[in-house]
Write a protein that holds these residues in place. Structure first.
Motif, PDB file in Angstrom:
ATOM      1  N   SER A  44      54.770  46.478  33.577  1.00  0.00           N
ATOM      2  CA  SER A  44      53.595  47.328  33.374  1.00  0.00           C
ATOM      3  C   SER A  44      53.724  48.235  32.154  1.00  0.00           C
ATOM      4  O   SER A  44      52.842  49.065  31.915  1.00  0.00           O
ATOM      5  N   ASP A  45      54.778  48.094  31.376  1.00  0.00           N
ATOM      6  CA  ASP A  45      54.971  48.961  30.211  1.00  0.00           C
ATOM      7  C   ASP A  45      53.824  48.869  29.211  1.00  0.00           C
ATOM      8  O   ASP A  45      53.454  49.868  28.591  1.00  0.00           O
ATOM      9  N   SER A  46      53.273  47.690  29.018  1.00  0.00           N
ATOM     10  CA  SER A  46      52.205  47.539  28.029  1.00  0.00           C
ATOM     11  C   SER A  46      50.831  47.899  28.585  1.00  0.00           C
ATOM     12  O   SER A  46      49.855  47.920  27.841  1.00  0.00           O
ATOM     13  N   CYS A  47      50.739  48.169  29.856  1.00  0.00           N
ATOM     14  CA  CYS A  47      49.451  48.477  30.469  1.00  0.00           C
ATOM     15  C   CYS A  47      48.946  49.842  29.987  1.00  0.00           C
ATOM     16  O   CYS A  47      49.677  50.827  29.995  1.00  0.00           O
ATOM     17  N   GLY A  48      47.698  49.875  29.553  1.00  0.00           N
ATOM     18  CA  GLY A  48      47.089  51.120  29.120  1.00  0.00           C
ATOM     19  C   GLY A  48      47.288  51.416  27.648  1.00  0.00           C
ATOM     20  O   GLY A  48      46.572  52.232  27.086  1.00  0.00           O
TER      21      GLY A  48
END
Length: 122
Positions: A44-48
């Motif tokens: 989820s690091d690239s989320c947002g």
């Protein structure tokens, strides 16, 4: 009419030893996969950032599958193998099937997590 008593089956020693060792290996593998499940959060690091919108519901479901699935499958394999050993049936294949299914369940959960991130590959 009295029926003759059925002769009790002898314990299958090689099967009990093999099953026990394989069950222990399965528990270690399930434990390792449970630890590895925590690293799936990094997906989820690239989320947002940069406008990337992730499917957090799918990612959460995949995380739960990868976290809890190996323990559930391993527990089921332990129960079934013990029942077969008590009934003095060949049971060594149960832990083997449990290990394979444990890894497949974890991979399915990891796949769900990764599929929730647009553009990510597994």
């Amino acid at each position: 009419m009295n029926r003759p008593a059925r002769a009790a089956r002898a314990p299958i020693v090689w099967d009990i030893v093999t099953s026990s060792v394989l069950l222990a290996v399965g528990v270690v593998i399930a434990g390792a996969l449970t630890v590895f499940a925590f690293f799936l959060v990094f997906a989820s690091d690239s989320c947002g950032s940069g406008g990337t919108v992730c499917d957090t519901g799918r990612m959460g479901a995949g995380f739960l599958v990868a976290l809890l699935g190996p323990a559930i499958v391993t527990l089921a394999a332990i129960v079934v193998a013990i029942v077969l050993m008590v009934l003095r049936r060949v049971s060594f294949w149960i832990p083997i099937a449990g290990i394979v299914l444990t890894v497949l369940v974890w991979l399915a959960g990891a796949g769900l997590v990764v599929s929730g991130v647009p553009g990510a590959t597994f």
